[in-house]
Design a protein around this motif. Sequence first.
Motif, short mmCIF file in Angstrom:
data_model
loop_
_atom_site.label_atom_id
_atom_site.label_comp_id
_atom_site.label_asym_id
_atom_site.label_seq_id
_atom_site.Cartn_x
_atom_site.Cartn_y
_atom_site.Cartn_z
N VAL A 218 0.84 -1.21 0.00
CA VAL A 218 0.00 0.00 0.00
C VAL A 218 0.87 1.25 0.00
O VAL A 218 0.68 2.16 -0.82
CB VAL A 218 -0.95 -0.01 1.22
N LYS B 248 3.09 1.99 -3.18
CA LYS B 248 2.29 2.50 -4.30
C LYS B 248 1.82 3.94 -4.02
O LYS B 248 1.86 4.80 -4.90
CB LYS B 248 1.08 1.59 -4.50
N LEU C 215 -2.62 4.37 -10.00
CA LEU C 215 -3.14 3.80 -8.75
C LEU C 215 -4.08 2.63 -9.01
O LEU C 215 -4.34 1.83 -8.12
CB LEU C 215 -3.85 4.88 -7.94
N GLY D 143 -5.53 -2.50 -7.59
CA GLY D 143 -5.77 -1.06 -7.52
C GLY D 143 -5.84 -0.58 -6.08
O GLY D 143 -6.29 -1.32 -5.19
N LEU D 144 -5.41 0.65 -5.86
CA LEU D 144 -5.33 1.21 -4.51
C LEU D 144 -6.03 2.57 -4.44
O LEU D 144 -5.79 3.44 -5.27
CB LEU D 144 -3.85 1.40 -4.14
N PHE E 215 -7.65 -1.30 -0.72
CA PHE E 215 -6.70 -1.94 -1.63
C PHE E 215 -7.32 -3.23 -2.18
O PHE E 215 -7.80 -4.07 -1.41
CB PHE E 215 -5.41 -2.24 -0.85
#
Lengths: 175, 175, 175, 175, 175, 175
Positions: free
Chosen positions: C150, C153, D22, D53-54, D112
């Motif tokens: 987390v 990124k 992201l 994806g975050l 996340f």
Amino acid sequence: MDVKAEDFFFGGLKPGNTTNKLGSSVNLVNVDKIAGLNTLGISLARIDFAPFGLNPPHTHPRATEILTVIEGELYVGFVTSNLKGGGNKLFTKLLKKGDVFVFPQGLIHFQFNKGHTNTVAIAGLSSQNPGAITIANAVFGSKPPISDDVLAKAFQVDKKTVDWLQAQFWMDNNK
Amino acid sequence: MDVKAEDFFFGGLKPGNTTNKLGSSVNLVNVDKIAGLNTLGISLARIDFAPFGLNPPHTHPRATEILTVIEGELYVGFVTSNLKGGGNKLFTKLLKKGDVFVFPQGLIHFQFNKGHTNTVAIAGLSSQNPGAITIANAVFGSKPPISDDVLAKAFQVDKKTVDWLQAQFWMDNNK
Amino acid sequence: MDVKAEDFFFGGLKPGNTTNKLGSSVNLVNVDKIAGLNTLGISLARIDFAPFGLNPPHTHPRATEILTVIEGELYVGFVTSNLKGGGNKLFTKLLKKGDVFVFPQGLIHFQFNKGHTNTVAIAGLSSQNPGAITIANAVFGSKPPISDDVLAKAFQVDKKTVDWLQAQFWMDNNK
Amino acid sequence: MDVKAEDFFFGGLKPGNTTNKLGSSVNLVNVDKIAGLNTLGISLARIDFAPFGLNPPHTHPRATEILTVIEGELYVGFVTSNLKGGGNKLFTKLLKKGDVFVFPQGLIHFQFNKGHTNTVAIAGLSSQNPGAITIANAVFGSKPPISDDVLAKAFQVDKKTVDWLQAQFWMDNNK
Amino acid sequence: MDVKAEDFFFGGLKPGNTTNKLGSSVNLVNVDKIAGLNTLGISLARIDFAPFGLNPPHTHPRATEILTVIEGELYVGFVTSNLKGGGNKLFTKLLKKGDVFVFPQGLIHFQFNKGHTNTVAIAGLSSQNPGAITIANAVFGSKPPISDDVLAKAFQVDKKTVDWLQAQFWMDNNK
Amino acid sequence: MDVKAEDFFFGGLKPGNTTNKLGSSVNLVNVDKIAGLNTLGISLARIDFAPFGLNPPHTHPRATEILTVIEGELYVGFVTSNLKGGGNKLFTKLLKKGDVFVFPQGLIHFQFNKGHTNTVAIAGLSSQNPGAITIANAVFGSKPPISDDVLAKAFQVDKKTVDWLQAQFWMDNNK
């Protein structure tokens, strides 16, 4: 929980006893009298006035008041707060039966029966626990008394006058 | 809109002029002085006291105040509202540098410098526009004056005394 | 209940110990320290800065802050939230003694003493329990740590850097 | 005024474009998109996640968020604020379709997608204008940049690293 | 601005005209009638009832109501909301002169004069703009009408009955 | 206290059982289901509709609702409150997947699946305990029943019809 109709009911908004120095009596129905008012942000009062009875200058620290006269007449007023360019303005009105007047939150206000007959008013207040501060009582009748140095300077009188005032009985017309 | 740092800034919380009858000066930074405070529910004040200076009994109709002494000492107090079984209690404390005291919303309170040196306090208030009502000024110095019938009865003095009080100059220590 | 003056008093807003990595110390007087603040929506803090001391980027999740410098100078700033057409704007100001600045609710802000002398500030906060989130500590010093997937990124660094950061000691300058 | 159904309607909570660094996209329906939300204290968002994806660590300065997963799975977490005796605790949960999670007002949180399929979530927020602060962007991507003295000290890295971070492109996944 | 006493005054809380189908009349003093009520969170109403007059089931979407009978008697009630383990409970009370009753925010309530004489009540409401929704009128008298598919299913009657009801005149006893 | 992630989690927003008279099912996640929502002012619901399923006219006494359709189509509407010059206006919209609609606090509203496939909606509500009042149930299904004198007059039908309605089973589609 075992909620019931009685939790939203109060049976005692009866004519108040106005045989006292001020000639007035306030009967406030707040959350202490109706448990169901909790968190609901409102309360109700009946105010009785003998001829020439006075509900003396006071504030509600946590509420605005909206009042209507249901019997007699009532001379009412409030004073605005300090303001640049001129605060402390007095707004007054002689209310007849059916007239409505608003006393904004926290401002000093009074109600005076200038007539020869009884007056009755009903008021809504914007808190389940509005509180009431009778100015003269809080200033000159607190327990223990406020230092007479403070009051003499604030009210521009000598300490003797302050001491005399503090020795009086300060009647509370709120039941 | 073209927001900028200046909208959140005020440059004038300077020592106040205490050369006045009360020996005190309040400088309040509210939404009138910092536009960016709008809807944010807070303001800040600096209060200066000459020796024996007094911030006289007053209320903030829309705010609680939390105060700390940053120079000198300060005798402070507030009076509770009417309560069954005994309201109008006075709570006082002599604050030294670094002490903190709370004046709950709408209650009458005062601050008095009992010492021979200057005192400075900083206070936070829980409204962007807390308002201030100096009790003596609002009661005896309103424009127009409150009827002396009302004040004589409320303060248990004769009308002459009321009239004399109403004829005084009531100084406002709030800038 | 047996309320007393002490319930509205705190005696310890003393100079903070700034002999630490950040060179700053925050002493917040909230409802944990003054029980009488309950429901009153305000608190007060003293912040001390050694030369080059920093109150690092943080937020108050439940309060706006209004701050004044009472000693020294202070470089302050906050960053606006995401906005179409350009958010994340930085607003800064170098505050001198007596200057006042507002940090709106929930926004990331910091205070930095760029000078060679100590700086002291007093701040009011619009909640009896404002909370404080030191950004670096919450992000890199949480227990347990946030997944390095987390953070790598989010912060555009490799996992090694994240792991190194998470291994540091994250000092909390709030007492 | 000429109010109509369209004042309470928004037609575009469509799948978001997650083809970005992201791998996520937030589509917030606040008072800017539905004028009828004014004063009503609520808004709604759809959040799309590509595989891995975050929605990076962020806060809402004026709202609590309650989220449910309607497609895929989602690993979520928030960090508590500073607290005596141990703050900055991380609470996480792997949400499956139909699970609900709450992110309390102002706290840093992230979402996340650890899985190989798309994830979709719907969230309610307790403000008509909740705001969003993407932590990394506000800290390292503000305009103008925060002084690298401040950030180097706060994040315990050297100024070069700060400068490098500030030179990156900080993508905002909120439309 | 040029504020004056009239901004806090309304002169018309007179006996209402109850010569109508329902035999009742509500006269609400809200911010439309007293501009000074703005932001103050309270309003006041007088409700008149002819013998057997009814203030039919209604809600106030933004206010709690506290009512007192100042003339006659009044049978009042409200229904609680849906609740696990049994909601939709009816709480009723026959109020005599001086009795007080609370109708919590948003709940369906009614007031009915079961007696042969007129009844008058005064009510405080916890909003400067409480709103009123007369249930039968909103459901069967809206413009345009609600689809009879919806109403037939909701009220467990056939569409003909719905259509007949929608063809009636739905009187609004709120002035 | 021993707070944990589970205090902010609810695992059951699953498809509701719509095999009932109304063909709909509401699953509300409020503070009863997630303790961590306490004081945070928001909740979330999933609403399922069978073909021709109806969420019948109802109000939320303490919340505004913002809804989005995530599957199928939904015909929605609300009725405004009484207003001088014409209240009780019906606003409707046929929502397709991804459309959003707002039902302002306390107003009567409904949601109806006019189509042949299932519909699913997710809604945010601006209270941790919004409450729900199904109009027909509260009016005709209360326990004990509302006096048929009251309902006959309010709904302009004879008492027999009221009695028949009160004898029906009033299904509550809120779990």
